[in-house]
Scaffold this motif. Structure first.
Motif, PDB file in Angstrom:
ATOM      1  N   TYR A 216       0.841  -1.199   0.000  1.00 24.09           N
ATOM      2  CA  TYR A 216       0.000   0.000   0.000  1.00 24.09           C
ATOM      3  C   TYR A 216       0.878   1.251   0.000  1.00 24.09           C
ATOM      4  CZ  TYR A 216      -3.413   3.510   1.431  1.00 24.09           C
ATOM      5  OH  TYR A 216      -4.201   4.629   1.479  1.00 24.09           O
ATOM      6  N   ASN A 217       0.543   2.179  -0.897  1.00 24.94           N
ATOM      7  CA  ASN A 217       1.205   3.487  -0.945  1.00 24.94           C
ATOM      8  C   ASN A 217       2.729   3.357  -1.041  1.00 24.94           C
ATOM      9  OD1 ASN A 217       1.101   6.288  -1.031  1.00 24.94           O
ATOM     10  ND2 ASN A 217       1.274   6.501   1.203  1.00 24.94           N
ATOM     11  N   GLY A 218       3.178   2.397  -1.852  1.00 23.64           N
ATOM     12  CA  GLY A 218       4.609   2.228  -2.070  1.00 23.64           C
ATOM     13  C   GLY A 218       5.356   1.575  -0.930  1.00 23.64           C
ATOM     14  N   LYS A 219       4.628   0.985   0.022  1.00 20.95           N
ATOM     15  CA  LYS A 219       5.272   0.366   1.184  1.00 20.95           C
ATOM     16  C   LYS A 219       4.823  -1.086   1.331  1.00 20.95           C
ATOM     17  CE  LYS A 219       5.644   4.723   3.780  1.00 20.95           C
ATOM     18  NZ  LYS A 219       5.058   5.560   2.720  1.00 20.95           N
ATOM     19  N   LEU A 220       5.634  -1.859   2.027  1.00 22.93           N
ATOM     20  CA  LEU A 220       5.354  -3.257   2.325  1.00 22.93           C
ATOM     21  C   LEU A 220       4.996  -3.357   3.806  1.00 22.93           C
ATOM     22  CD1 LEU A 220       8.421  -4.772   0.441  1.00 22.93           C
ATOM     23  CD2 LEU A 220       6.084  -4.610  -0.414  1.00 22.93           C
ATOM     24  N   ILE A 221       3.805  -3.859   4.089  1.00 20.59           N
ATOM     25  CA  ILE A 221       3.308  -3.891   5.459  1.00 20.59           C
ATOM     26  C   ILE A 221       3.090  -5.348   5.849  1.00 20.59           C
ATOM     27  CG2 ILE A 221       1.513  -3.072   7.023  1.00 20.59           C
ATOM     28  CD1 ILE A 221       0.940  -0.871   4.859  1.00 20.59           C
ATOM     29  N   TYR A 222       3.848  -5.809   6.843  1.00 18.78           N
ATOM     30  CA  TYR A 222       3.839  -7.226   7.214  1.00 18.78           C
ATOM     31  C   TYR A 222       3.033  -7.444   8.494  1.00 18.78           C
ATOM     32  CZ  TYR A 222       7.592  -7.600   3.816  1.00 18.78           C
ATOM     33  OH  TYR A 222       8.328  -7.555   2.663  1.00 18.78           O
ATOM     34  N   PHE A 223       2.354  -8.594   8.532  1.00 17.15           N
ATOM     35  CA  PHE A 223       1.544  -8.929   9.703  1.00 17.15           C
ATOM     36  C   PHE A 223       1.778 -10.379  10.116  1.00 17.15           C
ATOM     37  CE2 PHE A 223      -2.195 -11.077  11.399  1.00 17.15           C
ATOM     38  CZ  PHE A 223      -2.394 -10.353  12.562  1.00 17.15           C
ATOM     39  N   GLY A 224       1.910 -10.587  11.441  1.00 13.85           N
ATOM     40  CA  GLY A 224       1.868 -11.911  12.038  1.00 13.85           C
ATOM     41  C   GLY A 224       3.030 -12.814  11.704  1.00 13.85           C
ATOM     42  N   GLY A 225       2.802 -14.116  11.855  1.00 16.97           N
ATOM     43  CA  GLY A 225       3.806 -15.121  11.568  1.00 16.97           C
ATOM     44  C   GLY A 225       4.195 -15.927  12.801  1.00 16.97           C
ATOM     45  N   TYR A 226       5.017 -16.938  12.566  1.00 17.14           N
ATOM     46  CA  TYR A 226       5.518 -17.823  13.619  1.00 17.14           C
ATOM     47  C   TYR A 226       7.036 -17.710  13.642  1.00 17.14           C
ATOM     48  CZ  TYR A 226       6.379 -22.114  16.318  1.00 17.14           C
ATOM     49  OH  TYR A 226       6.781 -23.026  17.263  1.00 17.14           O
ATOM     50  N   GLY A 227       7.600 -17.496  14.823  1.00 18.81           N
ATOM     51  CA  GLY A 227       9.052 -17.363  14.911  1.00 18.81           C
ATOM     52  C   GLY A 227       9.500 -17.308  16.352  1.00 18.81           C
ATOM     53  N   HIS A 228      10.739 -16.821  16.552  1.00 14.55           N
ATOM     54  CA  HIS A 228      11.267 -16.843  17.913  1.00 14.55           C
ATOM     55  C   HIS A 228      11.669 -15.460  18.405  1.00 14.55           C
ATOM     56  CE1 HIS A 228      14.956 -17.569  15.396  1.00 14.55           C
ATOM     57  NE2 HIS A 228      15.456 -16.677  16.239  1.00 14.55           N
ATOM     58  N   LYS A 229      11.617 -15.316  19.730  1.00 16.83           N
ATOM     59  CA  LYS A 229      12.022 -14.106  20.432  1.00 16.83           C
ATOM     60  C   LYS A 229      12.769 -14.503  21.703  1.00 16.83           C
ATOM     61  CE  LYS A 229       8.081 -11.141  19.098  1.00 16.83           C
ATOM     62  NZ  LYS A 229       8.799  -9.943  18.644  1.00 16.83           N
ATOM     63  N   VAL A 230      13.561 -13.571  22.228  1.00 15.98           N
ATOM     64  CA  VAL A 230      14.194 -13.802  23.523  1.00 15.98           C
ATOM     65  C   VAL A 230      13.187 -13.479  24.612  1.00 15.98           C
ATOM     66  CG1 VAL A 230      16.516 -13.335  22.667  1.00 15.98           C
ATOM     67  CG2 VAL A 230      15.137 -11.461  23.602  1.00 15.98           C
ATOM     68  N   LEU A 231      13.397 -14.056  25.775  1.00 13.12           N
ATOM     69  CA  LEU A 231      12.436 -13.952  26.868  1.00 13.12           C
ATOM     70  C   LEU A 231      12.142 -12.501  27.246  1.00 13.12           C
ATOM     71  CD1 LEU A 231      10.729 -15.415  28.967  1.00 13.12           C
ATOM     72  CD2 LEU A 231      12.735 -15.479  30.478  1.00 13.12           C
ATOM     73  N   ALA A 232      13.151 -11.639  27.224  1.00 21.52           N
ATOM     74  CA  ALA A 232      12.950 -10.238  27.605  1.00 21.52           C
ATOM     75  C   ALA A 232      11.948  -9.548  26.691  1.00 21.52           C
ATOM     76  CB  ALA A 232      14.281  -9.494  27.591  1.00 21.52           C
ATOM     77  N   ASP A 233      11.994  -9.875  25.407  1.00 23.64           N
ATOM     78  CA  ASP A 233      11.062  -9.253  24.464  1.00 23.64           C
ATOM     79  C   ASP A 233       9.637  -9.781  24.656  1.00 23.64           C
ATOM     80  OD1 ASP A 233      13.022  -7.704  23.343  1.00 23.64           O
ATOM     81  OD2 ASP A 233      13.450  -9.121  21.715  1.00 23.64           O
ATOM     82  N   ILE A 234       9.518 -11.014  25.077  1.00 26.31           N
ATOM     83  CA  ILE A 234       8.189 -11.592  25.260  1.00 26.31           C
ATOM     84  C   ILE A 234       7.486 -10.960  26.451  1.00 26.31           C
ATOM     85  CG2 ILE A 234       6.919 -13.715  25.768  1.00 26.31           C
ATOM     86  CD1 ILE A 234       9.168 -15.230  24.348  1.00 26.31           C
ATOM     87  N   THR A 235       8.190 -10.763  27.543  1.00 26.68           N
ATOM     88  CA  THR A 235       7.553 -10.210  28.730  1.00 26.68           C
ATOM     89  C   THR A 235       7.140  -8.763  28.530  1.00 26.68           C
ATOM     90  OG1 THR A 235       9.747  -9.653  29.608  1.00 26.68           O
ATOM     91  CG2 THR A 235       8.769 -11.751  30.293  1.00 26.68           C
ATOM     92  N   SER A 236       7.885  -8.041  27.710  1.00 30.25           N
ATOM     93  CA  SER A 236       7.538  -6.635  27.488  1.00 30.25           C
ATOM     94  C   SER A 236       6.500  -6.455  26.393  1.00 30.25           C
ATOM     95  CB  SER A 236       8.798  -5.832  27.128  1.00 30.25           C
ATOM     96  OG  SER A 236       9.348  -6.298  25.905  1.00 30.25           O
ATOM     97  N   ARG A 237       6.277  -7.490  25.559  1.00 36.22           N
ATOM     98  CA  ARG A 237       5.322  -7.383  24.455  1.00 36.22           C
ATOM     99  C   ARG A 237       4.359  -8.563  24.485  1.00 36.22           C
ATOM    100  NH1 ARG A 237       7.308  -4.445  20.207  1.00 36.22           N
ATOM    101  NH2 ARG A 237       5.179  -4.535  19.442  1.00 36.22           N
ATOM    102  N   SER A 238       3.922  -8.971  25.695  1.00 38.79           N
ATOM    103  CA  SER A 238       3.191 -10.227  25.841  1.00 38.79           C
ATOM    104  C   SER A 238       1.891 -10.262  25.051  1.00 38.79           C
ATOM    105  CB  SER A 238       2.914 -10.497  27.324  1.00 38.79           C
ATOM    106  OG  SER A 238       2.167  -9.428  27.884  1.00 38.79           O
ATOM    107  N   ARG A 239       1.244  -9.110  24.848  1.00 39.36           N
ATOM    108  CA  ARG A 239      -0.028  -9.115  24.127  1.00 39.36           C
ATOM    109  C   ARG A 239       0.165  -9.361  22.636  1.00 39.36           C
ATOM    110  NH1 ARG A 239      -2.748  -3.559  25.718  1.00 39.36           N
ATOM    111  NH2 ARG A 239      -0.588  -2.916  25.294  1.00 39.36           N
ATOM    112  N   ASN A 240       1.385  -9.192  22.143  1.00 40.41           N
ATOM    113  CA  ASN A 240       1.652  -9.363  20.714  1.00 40.41           C
ATOM    114  C   ASN A 240       2.286 -10.710  20.382  1.00 40.41           C
ATOM    115  OD1 ASN A 240       0.697  -6.795  20.329  1.00 40.41           O
ATOM    116  ND2 ASN A 240       2.707  -5.845  20.129  1.00 40.41           N
ATOM    117  N   PHE A 241       2.491 -11.552  21.385  1.00 36.97           N
ATOM    118  CA  PHE A 241       3.221 -12.798  21.149  1.00 36.97           C
ATOM    119  C   PHE A 241       2.687 -13.875  22.083  1.00 36.97           C
ATOM    120  CE2 PHE A 241       6.801 -15.734  21.709  1.00 36.97           C
ATOM    121  CZ  PHE A 241       7.234 -15.918  20.411  1.00 36.97           C
TER     122      PHE A 241
END
Length: 395
Positions: free
Chosen positions: A134-159
């Motif tokens: 859209y509008n010359g940009k690539l916009i990505y959503f979702g997926g399955y992958g890995h994160k470190v524990l610190a990122d999960i606790t701070s972004r728990s609603r997104n993962f």
């Protein structure tokens, strides 16, 4: 066309595969990556080859790719923008990745370039995600992958962590993040969204209609959903769409393709009870109604295939599997299924009539040389599609 060359072209068909990338540009279908099964082993398709299918002439060609060639992988997210094919994420022999590559499809050289962002940070490693252009940009959503524990606790609603998959402080799971890549600026950004987002998921399907990006179904932990959400790509506001009609069953590894300014087409996937699906559905975003779509491929279930918009709103489905690939991973396909979504223009109807009948109607054959050169060249290309020596059947 030389008869010997015609026979050779009719026998050249892209490798069977699932989890690949495909885009359509100027009546050509470009297919890259994915994997296939050889002697019960899962084998990645070589990443230095790209297969090109002429949708008008019905001929496959394969080309060697050079440059900064990405690793061979599946589950990457591919999209077309400005004559380039971009790929992001995916799973290679080392697991999920967050690398991005692009290749110019217009110059015939097929040279890969690795994208190094000039500002911002790339999303975390993931595969089985979706992309809106859209509008010359690539916009990505979702997926399955890995994160470190610190990122999960701070972004728990997104993962949502996958409780069966973790090593030390590295956790795998599903996300519902939105990330934007601007190819002109070479920048990554993560916009602040509003409203209630879809649950984290992977192997879902997405489409862009107007200023909105749509998300349909996908896998959330052990559940395959049939919910539908839209994101306003200017205000970044999420809206859950409640259909005013019966909806398709929940599924993952399906496809959704925009076929008009207000309609999108859903095909195939893996159902809640793990059945490969062959059903087609149309959704009208204005009336919010689903309608089952009759088509000639009811005997060709597909999952983890690709679907691209073609000429005159046709939808071109390529590859995928006809089996539940987590149990029986041998049913990969290499046929191209073309779905006619609306009546064809009169010119195309005439073109196809001539192409189908020129070999049997002497009067048509005699009149062909009288046509203007440009029209004659287009007709000869279409005649090739209906050549009798063609071994692969395409609608």
């Amino acid at each position: 066309m030389d008869p010997a060359f015609e026979r050779h072209c009719s026998e050249l068909v892209a490798r069977e595969r699932s989890g690949h990338t495909a885009v359509v540009l100027d009546s050509l279908l470009y297919v890259w990556g994915g994997y296939m099964s050889i002697a019960d082993e899962e084998v990645f398709i070589p990443s230095d080859e790209i297969w090109v299918y002429d949708l008008e002439g019905g001929i496959w060609q394969v080309f060697h790719m050079s440059g900064e060639v990405p690793p061979s992988m599946s589950g990457t997210c591919g999209s077309s923008l400005g004559g380039n094919m971009y790929i992001f994420g995916g799973c290679d022999d080392g697991g999920q990745t967050n690398q991005m590559f692009c290749v110019d499809l217009t110059d015939g050289r097929y040279v890969w370039k690795k994208i190094i962002p000039l500002c911002g940070s790339a999303p975390s490693h993931r595969d089985k995600l979706s992309c809106w252009v859209y509008n010359g940009k690539l916009i990505y959503f979702g997926g399955y992958g890995h994160k470190v524990l610190a990122d999960i606790t701070s972004r728990s609603r997104n993962f949502i962590p996958d409780e069966t998959s973790w090593v030390d402080d590295l956790f795998w799971g599903w996300n519902n993040e939105v990330h934007v890549f601007d190819p002109v600026k070479g920048s990554w950004a993560e916009p602040q969204t509003h409203g209630r987002p879809p649950a984290p998921r992977a192997a879902h399907a997405g489409a862009t209609l107007g200023r909105r990006g749509y998300v349909c179904g996908g896998r959330v932990m052990e559940t395959r959903t049939n919910d539908l959400h839209s994101l306003d790509l200017e205000s970044w506001t999420w809206t859950e769409i409640v259909p005013s009609s019966a909806a398709p069953v929940g599924r993952s590894w399906h496809s959704v393709t925009a076929v008009s300014e207000s309609t999108m087409f859903l095909f195939g996937g893996l159902s809640v009870d793990c059945r490969p699906m062959s059903d087609g559905w149309l959704f009208d975003v204005e009336t919010k109604k689903w309608r089952e779509f009759e088509h000639p491929y009811q005997d060709k279930p597909r999952l983890w295939h690709t679907a691209c918009g073609g000429r005159d709103s046709d939808v071109v489905v390529f590859g995928g599997s006809c089996d539940y690939i987590l149990l029986v991973d041998t049913g990969h396909c290499n046929d191209a299924l073309v779905f006619q979504m609306q009546p064809h223009p009169l010119f195309r109807i005439c073109e196809d009539y001539i192409a189908k009948n020129v070999r049997t109607l002497e009067r048509l054959r005699k009149q062909l040389p009288l046509l203007p050169p440009k029209l004659l060249k287009a007709l000869q290309r279409r005649i090739s599609f209906y050549r009798p020596s063609k071994k692969q059947s395409n609608n």
